[in-house]
Scaffold this motif. Structure first.
Motif, PDB file in Angstrom:
ATOM      1  N   PRO A   1      -2.551  -2.891  -4.269  1.00  0.00           N
ATOM      2  CA  PRO A   1      -1.454  -3.723  -3.743  1.00  0.00           C
ATOM      3  C   PRO A   1      -1.601  -5.159  -4.241  1.00  0.00           C
ATOM      4  O   PRO A   1      -2.698  -5.648  -4.484  1.00  0.00           O
ATOM      5  N   GLY A   2      -0.494  -5.855  -4.383  1.00  0.00           N
ATOM      6  CA  GLY A   2      -0.518  -7.239  -4.843  1.00  0.00           C
ATOM      7  C   GLY A   2       0.746  -7.601  -5.594  1.00  0.00           C
ATOM      8  O   GLY A   2       1.727  -6.838  -5.601  1.00  0.00           O
ATOM      9  N   ASP A   3       0.708  -8.756  -6.225  1.00  0.00           N
ATOM     10  CA  ASP A   3       1.871  -9.248  -6.956  1.00  0.00           C
ATOM     11  C   ASP A   3       1.865  -8.739  -8.392  1.00  0.00           C
ATOM     12  O   ASP A   3       0.832  -8.761  -9.070  1.00  0.00           O
TER      13      ASP A   3
ATOM     14  N   ASP B   1       6.928   3.685  -9.002  1.00  0.00           N
ATOM     15  CA  ASP B   1       6.196   4.356  -7.925  1.00  0.00           C
ATOM     16  C   ASP B   1       4.827   3.756  -7.644  1.00  0.00           C
ATOM     17  O   ASP B   1       4.054   4.285  -6.836  1.00  0.00           O
ATOM     18  N   GLY B   2       4.478   2.659  -8.313  1.00  0.00           N
ATOM     19  CA  GLY B   2       3.192   2.017  -8.079  1.00  0.00           C
ATOM     20  C   GLY B   2       2.051   2.606  -8.888  1.00  0.00           C
ATOM     21  O   GLY B   2       0.892   2.232  -8.685  1.00  0.00           O
TER      22      GLY B   2
ATOM     23  N   GLU C   1       0.846  -1.194   0.000  1.00  0.00           N
ATOM     24  CA  GLU C   1       0.000   0.000   0.000  1.00  0.00           C
ATOM     25  C   GLU C   1       0.882   1.245   0.000  1.00  0.00           C
ATOM     26  O   GLU C   1       1.746   1.410   0.881  1.00  0.00           O
ATOM     27  N   GLN C   2       0.710   2.090  -0.990  1.00  0.00           N
ATOM     28  CA  GLN C   2       1.498   3.316  -1.146  1.00  0.00           C
ATOM     29  C   GLN C   2       3.000   3.019  -1.277  1.00  0.00           C
ATOM     30  O   GLN C   2       3.838   3.875  -1.004  1.00  0.00           O
TER      31      GLN C   2
END
Length: 221
Positions: free
Chosen positions: A166-168, A155-156, A110-111
């Motif tokens: 979030p995750g793989d 940076d997601g 997350e973040q």
């Protein structure tokens, strides 16, 4: 004729035939058993054909060899315990640290952000492509050349600048020759360690559930 040791001489050395060895009760011979056998042999030898000096010295040499092997085994045991202690200290210092290991799948928190590295021989046109769990590309990055190779940071966010769940995610490289993976290394956080025994290497348990040997770590950050 070689002199035969008398009982008084043997007794003065504290070696009595009546002595009992604790090792014999365990089904194996120890130093006390060996010395007891040798002194018993000296007491009961044929007076007309006593043991010559060469044979006696040979038995003493055998006794010295057995004693040396036992001391060496004890030294190896102490060394093994010392190495195990050092391994535990090293492992405890790695918990919470981030390590760079060869991988193509990484877990986005997350973040969170993802950092990775390519080897120095990666081509200048190499790009990093991020794919979601369904195998769909979500972002393409251009790595930056450094002293140790080429590094990148994700940076997601997806290609539209939106935060991904979030995750793989899978990480792969893309170049002029198509898809290839010239040794991608990704940054992972160490959550715990497992100490190796009987020749096993120290294993790092990562935050994403993976477990790798310390020998696979390329960099500790």
């Amino acid at each position: 004729m070689t002199a035969i040791p008398t009982n008084s001489t043997i007794d003065s050395l504290g070696l009595s035939v009546a002595q009992k060895s604790t090792a014999s009760t365990q089904g194996e011979l120890g130093q006390d058993d060996f010395l007891l056998l040798m002194t018993t042999q000296l007491r009961n030898q044929d007076p007309t054909q006593p043991m010559d000096n060469g044979a006696f010295l040979g038995q003493l040499a055998q006794f010295s060899t057995v004693s040396g092997i036992q001391e060496m085994q004890a030294g190896f045991a102490d060394l093994a315990n010392s190495l195990y202690t050092n391994q535990a200290l090293l492992g405890s210092s790695l918990v919470g640290r981030k390590v760079l290991i060869p991988a193509t799948t990484v877990t986005l928190a997350e973040q969170g952000t993802i950092q990775g590295q390519l080897p120095a021989d990666a081509g200048p046109d190499t790009r990093i492509r991020i794919l979601d769990a369904a195998g769909q590309p979500v972002r393409t990055l251009a790595p930056t050349r450094t002293e140790n190779g080429m590094s990148f940071t994700w940076d997601g966010l997806d290609a539209n600048g939106e935060r991904l769940a979030p995750g793989d995610y899978r990480v792969e490289t893309v170049g002029t020759a198509g898809n290839y993976a010239p040794g991608i290394a990704l940054e992972m956080e160490v959550s715990s360690v497992s100490l190796g025994r009987t020749g096993q290497a120290l294993r790092l348990n990562l935050a994403n559930g993976q477990s790798v040997e310390l020998t696979q770590v390329q960099q500790i950050r």
